[in-house]
Design a protein around this motif. Sequence first.
Motif, mmCIF file in Angstrom:
data_model
loop_
_atom_site.group_PDB
_atom_site.id
_atom_site.type_symbol
_atom_site.label_atom_id
_atom_site.label_comp_id
_atom_site.label_asym_id
_atom_site.label_seq_id
_atom_site.Cartn_x
_atom_site.Cartn_y
_atom_site.Cartn_z
ATOM 1 N N LEU A 75 0.846 -1.136 -0.357
ATOM 2 C CA LEU A 75 0.054 -0.056 0.265
ATOM 3 C C LEU A 75 0.285 1.369 0.199
ATOM 4 O O LEU A 75 0.472 2.029 -0.370
ATOM 5 N N LEU A 76 2.440 0.601 0.850
ATOM 6 C CA LEU A 76 3.073 2.069 0.614
ATOM 7 C C LEU A 76 3.689 2.187 -0.528
ATOM 8 O O LEU A 76 5.031 2.957 -0.394
ATOM 9 N N GLY A 77 3.343 1.933 -1.408
ATOM 10 C CA GLY A 77 4.882 1.828 -2.749
ATOM 11 C C GLY A 77 5.499 0.583 -2.674
ATOM 12 O O GLY A 77 5.374 0.706 -4.550
ATOM 13 N N GLY A 78 5.881 -0.285 -1.772
ATOM 14 C CA GLY A 78 6.638 -1.452 -2.287
ATOM 15 C C GLY A 78 7.705 -1.296 -1.327
ATOM 16 O O GLY A 78 8.108 -0.491 -0.927
ATOM 17 N N ALA A 79 8.042 -2.405 -1.424
ATOM 18 C CA ALA A 79 9.589 -2.026 -0.007
ATOM 19 C C ALA A 79 10.627 -1.827 -1.561
ATOM 20 O O ALA A 79 10.533 -1.977 -2.837
ATOM 21 N N PRO A 93 3.990 7.232 0.295
ATOM 22 C CA PRO A 93 3.412 8.443 -0.499
ATOM 23 C C PRO A 93 2.718 9.391 1.320
ATOM 24 O O PRO A 93 2.715 8.374 1.788
ATOM 25 N N ARG A 94 2.721 11.106 1.445
ATOM 26 C CA ARG A 94 2.911 11.522 1.828
ATOM 27 C C ARG A 94 1.607 11.734 2.340
ATOM 28 O O ARG A 94 0.213 11.524 1.650
ATOM 29 N N LEU A 95 1.233 11.070 3.753
ATOM 30 C CA LEU A 95 0.014 10.590 4.545
ATOM 31 C C LEU A 95 0.280 11.609 4.972
ATOM 32 O O LEU A 95 0.543 12.398 5.859
ATOM 33 N N GLN A 96 -1.513 12.292 4.987
ATOM 34 C CA GLN A 96 -1.914 13.076 6.722
ATOM 35 C C GLN A 96 -2.400 11.981 7.206
ATOM 36 O O GLN A 96 -3.704 11.436 6.964
ATOM 37 N N CYS A 97 -2.404 12.487 8.865
ATOM 38 C CA CYS A 97 -3.061 11.717 9.878
ATOM 39 C C CYS A 97 -3.205 12.483 10.841
ATOM 40 O O CYS A 97 -3.179 13.868 10.983
ATOM 41 N N ALA A 114 -4.120 8.583 2.375
ATOM 42 C CA ALA A 114 -3.213 9.397 1.686
ATOM 43 C C ALA A 114 -4.387 9.591 0.221
ATOM 44 O O ALA A 114 -5.503 8.380 -0.211
ATOM 45 N N PRO A 115 -4.124 10.869 -0.978
ATOM 46 C CA PRO A 115 -5.779 10.970 -1.988
ATOM 47 C C PRO A 115 -5.868 8.894 -2.832
ATOM 48 O O PRO A 115 -6.781 8.367 -2.516
ATOM 49 N N ARG A 116 -5.093 8.428 -2.972
ATOM 50 C CA ARG A 116 -4.330 7.201 -3.887
ATOM 51 C C ARG A 116 -4.751 5.844 -3.351
ATOM 52 O O ARG A 116 -5.895 5.342 -3.597
ATOM 53 N N CYS A 122 -8.840 0.919 6.778
ATOM 54 C CA CYS A 122 -9.813 0.851 6.768
ATOM 55 C C CYS A 122 -8.881 -0.025 5.618
ATOM 56 O O CYS A 122 -9.642 -0.765 4.468
ATOM 57 N N ALA A 123 -7.667 0.569 3.995
ATOM 58 C CA ALA A 123 -7.363 0.052 3.429
ATOM 59 C C ALA A 123 -6.395 -1.547 4.037
ATOM 60 O O ALA A 123 -6.680 -2.524 2.847
ATOM 61 N N MET A 124 -6.024 -1.633 5.042
ATOM 62 C CA MET A 124 -5.570 -2.236 5.868
ATOM 63 C C MET A 124 -6.468 -3.534 5.972
ATOM 64 O O MET A 124 -6.219 -5.261 5.503
ATOM 65 N N ILE A 125 -7.460 -2.802 6.264
ATOM 66 C CA ILE A 125 -8.775 -3.713 6.700
ATOM 67 C C ILE A 125 -9.280 -5.002 5.326
ATOM 68 O O ILE A 125 -9.444 -6.294 5.302
ATOM 69 N N ALA A 126 -9.123 -4.019 4.602
ATOM 70 C CA ALA A 126 -10.067 -4.580 2.995
ATOM 71 C C ALA A 126 -8.650 -5.844 2.350
ATOM 72 O O ALA A 126 -9.029 -6.420 1.854
ATOM 73 N N THR A 127 -7.208 -5.637 3.416
ATOM 74 C CA THR A 127 -6.553 -6.372 2.855
ATOM 75 C C THR A 127 -6.488 -8.185 3.161
ATOM 76 O O THR A 127 -6.437 -9.116 2.581
#
Length: 142
Positions: A75-79, A93-97, A114-116, A122-127
């Motif tokens: 989710l954060l763009g890969g290793a 990506p730059r996160l707003q927290c 983050a926009p994308r 929530c994105a982690m739950i979806a994984t």
Amino acid sequence: MLIALLLAVATVPAGQMFACTPIRVWDGDGPVWCREGPRIRLGGIAAREIDGSCRRGQPCPRASGIAARDALVRLLGGARGRSGTGHILVTGPRLQCRSTGNAKGDRTGAWCSAPRIGDLSCAMIATGTVLRWQRYAAGHCR
């Protein structure tokens, strides 16, 4: 001045908005190290530890800690590599927290987006690699 303040304190005060550019990840719910200084424990989710264990009193997902960590890294763009301490290096990506306060030790509990990605928890739950932690979810990720 705000950046200097964030770097000077171990955790970001509850309710404070802050930016985080992820540079390394330990496991599926954090900490996520931010270039700006904070270390984030993602809000409202629970992941297995890297060794496969679950902490007492928290939800215990079926997915391994490594699978959850790798999902967060994707989710954060890969290793981008691995540190000498075993952390996965990312150029996220730059996160707003928004801080939820201290999350034990030098970690800041936070809801980040983050926009994308949208809301990162929530994105982690979806994984399917982490579980929603009702006690801390506060109406998020329904």
